[in-house]
Design a protein around this motif. Sequence first.
Motif, PDB file in Angstrom:
ATOM      1  N   GLU A   1      10.180   5.084   2.351  1.00  0.00           N
ATOM      2  CA  GLU A   1       9.911   6.732   2.319  1.00  0.00           C
ATOM      3  C   GLU A   1      10.342   6.988   0.687  1.00  0.00           C
ATOM      4  OE1 GLU A   1      11.796   8.712   5.406  1.00  0.00           O
ATOM      5  OE2 GLU A   1      10.654   7.611   6.997  1.00  0.00           O
ATOM      6  N   LEU A   2       9.251   7.761   0.223  1.00  0.00           N
ATOM      7  CA  LEU A   2       9.678   8.074  -1.239  1.00  0.00           C
ATOM      8  C   LEU A   2       9.295   9.607  -1.244  1.00  0.00           C
ATOM      9  CD1 LEU A   2       7.459   5.243  -2.390  1.00  0.00           C
ATOM     10  CD2 LEU A   2       9.791   5.451  -3.027  1.00  0.00           C
ATOM     11  N   PRO A   3      10.300  10.627  -0.741  1.00  0.00           N
ATOM     12  CA  PRO A   3      10.134  11.905  -0.325  1.00  0.00           C
ATOM     13  C   PRO A   3       9.879  12.714  -1.775  1.00  0.00           C
ATOM     14  CG  PRO A   3      12.271  11.398  -0.039  1.00  0.00           C
ATOM     15  CD  PRO A   3      11.452  10.178  -0.066  1.00  0.00           C
TER      16      PRO A   3
ATOM     17  N   VAL B   1       0.968  -1.099   0.059  1.00  0.00           N
ATOM     18  CA  VAL B   1       0.231  -0.030  -0.107  1.00  0.00           C
ATOM     19  C   VAL B   1       0.810   1.283  -0.010  1.00  0.00           C
ATOM     20  CG1 VAL B   1      -1.724   1.055   1.389  1.00  0.00           C
ATOM     21  CG2 VAL B   1      -1.661  -1.169   1.238  1.00  0.00           C
ATOM     22  N   SER B   2       0.738   1.997  -0.962  1.00  0.00           N
ATOM     23  CA  SER B   2       1.402   3.467  -0.828  1.00  0.00           C
ATOM     24  C   SER B   2       0.409   4.346  -0.499  1.00  0.00           C
ATOM     25  CB  SER B   2       1.777   3.677  -2.565  1.00  0.00           C
ATOM     26  OG  SER B   2       2.835   2.777  -2.744  1.00  0.00           O
TER      27      SER B   2
ATOM     28  N   LEU C   1       2.558  12.960   7.320  1.00  0.00           N
ATOM     29  CA  LEU C   1       2.349  11.467   7.118  1.00  0.00           C
ATOM     30  C   LEU C   1       3.702  10.701   7.515  1.00  0.00           C
ATOM     31  CD1 LEU C   1       0.264  12.456   5.264  1.00  0.00           C
ATOM     32  CD2 LEU C   1       1.074  11.047   3.361  1.00  0.00           C
ATOM     33  N   ARG C   2       4.650  11.225   7.316  1.00  0.00           N
ATOM     34  CA  ARG C   2       6.158  10.550   7.573  1.00  0.00           C
ATOM     35  C   ARG C   2       6.113  10.179   9.325  1.00  0.00           C
ATOM     36  NH1 ARG C   2      11.392  12.675   8.364  1.00  0.00           N
ATOM     37  NH2 ARG C   2      12.834  11.139   8.350  1.00  0.00           N
ATOM     38  N   ALA C   3       5.579  11.229  10.087  1.00  0.00           N
ATOM     39  CA  ALA C   3       5.826  11.322  11.357  1.00  0.00           C
ATOM     40  C   ALA C   3       4.784  10.421  11.911  1.00  0.00           C
ATOM     41  CB  ALA C   3       5.558  12.651  11.782  1.00  0.00           C
ATOM     42  N   GLN C   4       3.534  10.247  11.299  1.00  0.00           N
ATOM     43  CA  GLN C   4       2.377   9.606  11.919  1.00  0.00           C
ATOM     44  C   GLN C   4       1.856   8.326  11.482  1.00  0.00           C
ATOM     45  OE1 GLN C   4      -0.629  12.393  13.507  1.00  0.00           O
ATOM     46  NE2 GLN C   4       0.769  13.994  12.868  1.00  0.00           N
TER      47      GLN C   4
END
Length: 135
Positions: free
Chosen positions: A77-79, A39-40, A52-55
């Motif tokens: 992670e795909l920033p 799932v992306s 999103l990255r933090a939570q």
Amino acid sequence: MTEAKTVTKTGAALEPGLAVPLHRLAHARAGDKGNRLSVSVIAYHPDHYDLLRAQVTSERVRALFAGRRPGPIARYELPLIGALNFVLDDVLEGGVNRSLNLDSHGKTLSFRILAMPIEIPRDHPAAKKEMGGKR
């Protein structure tokens, strides 16, 4: 949108933020192969990616799927595209061809993640939009 109450470890209250479902900040793409779900979660706006990255952590995703007793969960992670990709092993009841529960695969399960509550600090750019431009 609900008011989120944030309390520190010492019990002191922090300024409350806003709690919204993840689907207000991101959309998802999903697929499955065998007993593996991918799932992306993709932020609608670059400002949302840090939230999103933090939570949206592997631990929170594991808690959402606890009833399926997932194996390893990897988060990538795909920033550059504001996305996180989660790969969950052993959550598809043996896979599409072995399970009688077809609705539990791929795209359907991405909605479980998109329902996850995300807290938006009041000074975050996304908070203004969530409050209808009032701050």
